[in-house]
Design a protein around this motif. Structure first.
Motif, PDB file in Angstrom:
ATOM      1  N   SER A  12      -5.392   2.076   0.676  1.00 43.97           N
ATOM      2  CA  SER A  12      -4.406   0.778   0.575  1.00 43.97           C
ATOM      3  C   SER A  12      -3.117   1.328   0.303  1.00 43.97           C
ATOM      4  O   SER A  12      -1.984   0.697   0.358  1.00 43.97           O
ATOM      5  N   ASP A  13      -3.003   2.715  -0.351  1.00 44.48           N
ATOM      6  CA  ASP A  13      -1.716   3.331  -0.599  1.00 44.48           C
ATOM      7  C   ASP A  13      -1.379   4.116   0.612  1.00 44.48           C
ATOM      8  O   ASP A  13      -0.185   4.424   0.653  1.00 44.48           O
ATOM      9  N   GLN A  14      -2.176   4.702   1.369  1.00 40.83           N
ATOM     10  CA  GLN A  14      -1.942   5.437   2.296  1.00 40.83           C
ATOM     11  C   GLN A  14      -1.590   4.680   3.664  1.00 40.83           C
ATOM     12  O   GLN A  14      -0.746   5.254   4.266  1.00 40.83           O
ATOM     13  N   ILE A  15      -1.910   3.694   3.715  1.00 42.19           N
ATOM     14  CA  ILE A  15      -1.673   2.779   4.933  1.00 42.19           C
ATOM     15  C   ILE A  15      -1.432   1.399   4.477  1.00 42.19           C
ATOM     16  O   ILE A  15      -2.379   0.699   4.001  1.00 42.19           O
ATOM     17  N   ARG A  16      -0.341   0.799   4.402  1.00 41.37           N
ATOM     18  CA  ARG A  16      -0.228  -0.482   3.889  1.00 41.37           C
ATOM     19  C   ARG A  16       0.682  -1.462   4.708  1.00 41.37           C
ATOM     20  O   ARG A  16       1.424  -1.029   5.426  1.00 41.37           O
ATOM     21  N   LEU A  17       0.091  -2.628   4.788  1.00 39.82           N
ATOM     22  CA  LEU A  17       0.857  -3.702   5.502  1.00 39.82           C
ATOM     23  C   LEU A  17       1.676  -4.367   4.758  1.00 39.82           C
ATOM     24  O   LEU A  17       1.747  -4.759   3.663  1.00 39.82           O
ATOM     25  N   GLU A  18       3.254  -4.055   5.263  1.00 38.21           N
ATOM     26  CA  GLU A  18       4.433  -4.334   4.571  1.00 38.21           C
ATOM     27  C   GLU A  18       4.987  -5.715   5.051  1.00 38.21           C
ATOM     28  O   GLU A  18       5.532  -6.494   4.077  1.00 38.21           O
ATOM     29  N   ALA A  19       4.711  -5.938   6.209  1.00 38.09           N
ATOM     30  CA  ALA A  19       5.305  -7.318   6.767  1.00 38.09           C
ATOM     31  C   ALA A  19       4.423  -7.819   7.914  1.00 38.09           C
ATOM     32  O   ALA A  19       3.910  -6.901   8.620  1.00 38.09           O
ATOM     33  N   ALA A  20       4.547  -9.241   8.113  1.00 35.43           N
ATOM     34  CA  ALA A  20       3.949  -9.516   9.605  1.00 35.43           C
ATOM     35  C   ALA A  20       4.448 -10.649   9.886  1.00 35.43           C
ATOM     36  O   ALA A  20       4.982 -11.540   9.021  1.00 35.43           O
ATOM     37  N   GLU A  21       4.726 -11.098  11.062  1.00 38.23           N
ATOM     38  CA  GLU A  21       5.279 -12.410  11.710  1.00 38.23           C
ATOM     39  C   GLU A  21       4.622 -13.016  12.766  1.00 38.23           C
ATOM     40  O   GLU A  21       3.883 -12.022  13.661  1.00 38.23           O
ATOM     41  N   GLY A  64      -8.867   6.908   9.735  1.00 34.75           N
ATOM     42  CA  GLY A  64      -8.574   6.321   8.660  1.00 34.75           C
ATOM     43  C   GLY A  64      -8.241   4.661   8.668  1.00 34.75           C
ATOM     44  O   GLY A  64      -7.857   4.319   9.938  1.00 34.75           O
ATOM     45  N   PHE A  65      -8.614   4.082   7.632  1.00 43.26           N
ATOM     46  CA  PHE A  65      -8.509   2.672   8.007  1.00 43.26           C
ATOM     47  C   PHE A  65      -8.009   1.960   6.464  1.00 43.26           C
ATOM     48  O   PHE A  65      -8.242   2.588   5.612  1.00 43.26           O
ATOM     49  N   VAL A  66      -7.469   0.739   6.485  1.00 47.64           N
ATOM     50  CA  VAL A  66      -7.150   0.050   5.446  1.00 47.64           C
ATOM     51  C   VAL A  66      -7.391  -1.535   5.477  1.00 47.64           C
ATOM     52  O   VAL A  66      -7.415  -1.850   6.758  1.00 47.64           O
ATOM     53  N   ARG A  67      -7.754  -2.027   4.617  1.00 48.15           N
ATOM     54  CA  ARG A  67      -7.923  -3.367   4.591  1.00 48.15           C
ATOM     55  C   ARG A  67      -6.960  -4.413   3.790  1.00 48.15           C
ATOM     56  O   ARG A  67      -6.978  -3.933   2.733  1.00 48.15           O
ATOM     57  N   THR A  68      -6.424  -5.196   4.439  1.00 51.83           N
ATOM     58  CA  THR A  68      -5.310  -6.091   3.711  1.00 51.83           C
ATOM     59  C   THR A  68      -5.552  -7.583   3.993  1.00 51.83           C
ATOM     60  O   THR A  68      -6.205  -7.900   5.093  1.00 51.83           O
ATOM     61  N   ALA A  69      -5.063  -8.357   3.387  1.00 49.68           N
ATOM     62  CA  ALA A  69      -5.185  -9.896   3.546  1.00 49.68           C
ATOM     63  C   ALA A  69      -3.829 -10.379   3.744  1.00 49.68           C
ATOM     64  O   ALA A  69      -2.971 -10.032   3.288  1.00 49.68           O
TER      65      ALA A  69
END
Length: 339
Positions: A215-224, A312-317
């Protein structure tokens, strides 16, 4: 040949069936309820498919199952309750997938497990407490994984050392380090705690990625939300240490009562050569994305290093706002694995 998701009630009720082989098809996921009505099943072979997602409790009704083959698929992560209900399972094969780790608790119910095959995945780090309660384990194949041997593998090294009496010498000898370079090919079970060290921590600015979890190496910063209602635009921040890489897939999950449902797998397009590999923008074209409905996105990047791709993968909500705002509010969630 079958293809697509293995969905609820895919197979008719066959209460006396003891062996089911669905190998060499094009299944992409296993959803909860797909194997209902197979209460006598002992052997299930789902190898050599294209499965990338296992749903929570997908096998929960298979209380008599003793052999489960999921090898040679595209699995990158497992839910913590993916093997819930498999109390009779003695052999689990997850070889030749893209796993980087296994979530803690994912094996806790498998008290009768004797054989666990994890060969040829992308496992970098694995905690020894993952195997707590597996007192019957006799085979553990972790060969051909790019283990990074530092302090995060101390618990796994301790487990291997304590298990020398019951695990085979060949299995122990094949759990070897790929990195760091001075420990390359060293058997993990023979390393001492003073050899498994981590570099001294470094302070980072709040907006900078920090090594540790994905979650620190690949982060979702914004989405529209897309103006045409055909999906969403996602903006990711990527640790420069992961470059070079290529984009692979985005998995979309939707909460359903007490579990998550995998609802889409979308090819992740990086848009050709990246001028700034630390800033990644991509469009997820999925028309069923609904405003007001929470989703979780799982990004898969293939990291190009050492001549062997690592995943590499990240899970964000993400929580969509109203359709009039056409935006998605980001909420960070716990990460399952580490890049």
């Amino acid at each position: 040949m079958f293809s697509g998701a293995l969905t609820e009630n895919f197979i008719d009720v066959l209460p006396n069936l003891t062996k089911l082989t669905l190998a060499q098809n094009n299944f992409t996921s296993v959803e909860p309820g797909a194997l209902m009505g197979l209460n006598s099943l002992r052997v299930l072979d789902l190898s050599q498919n294209k499965i990338d997602v296992i749903g929570d409790r997908s096998f929960s009704n298979l209380g008599k199952l003793n052999t489960l083959r999921l090898d040679t698929n595209r699995i990158v992560t497992l839910p913590s309750r993916g093997f819930s209900g498999l109390k009779a399972l003695t052999s689990l094969d997850l070889s030749h997938n893209f796993l980087q780790s296994l979530p803690n608790g994912s094996l806790v119910m498998l008290s009768n497990l004797r054989e666990l095959f994890l060969r040829d995945n992308d496992i970098i780090n694995l905690e020894g407490k993952l195997f707590d309660g597996l007192s019957a384990l006799k085979r553990l194949d972790l060969s051909e994984n790019p283990l990074h041997c530092d302090c995060r593998l101390l618990s796994l090294a301790s487990f291997l050392t304590a298990s020398k009496a019951r695990l085979s010498g060949d299995d122990l000898a094949q759990v070897t380090c790929m990195t760091p370079s001075h420990l390359e090919n060293a058997p993990l079970a023979l390393l001492t705690p003073d050899q498994l060290t981590c570099e001294e921590s470094v302070q980072y600015d709040d907006m900078e990625p920090r090594p540790g979890d994905a979650s620190d190496q690949i982060r979702l910063e914004a989405a529209e939300l897309a103006a045409d209602g055909g999906g969403a635009r996602l903006h990711w921040r990527v640790d420069p240490a992961l470059s070079p890489y290529r984009c692979d897939q985005v998995f979309v999950f939707e909460p359903r009562d007490d579990h998550e449902q995998h609802v889409a797998s979308v090819a992740a397009e990086c848009g050709g050569a990246l001028t700034d590999p630390t800033r990644l923008q991509m469009d997820v074209r999925w028309p069923e994305l609904r405003a007001g409905q929470p989703y979780r996105f799982c990004l898969v990047l293939v990291e190009l290093w050492g001549g062997r791709p690592g995943v590499g993968f990240v899970r964000t909500a993400s929580q969509p706002r109203s359709s009039s705002e056409e935006s998605i509010h980001k909420e960070q969630e716990e990460t399952d694995s580490q890049v």
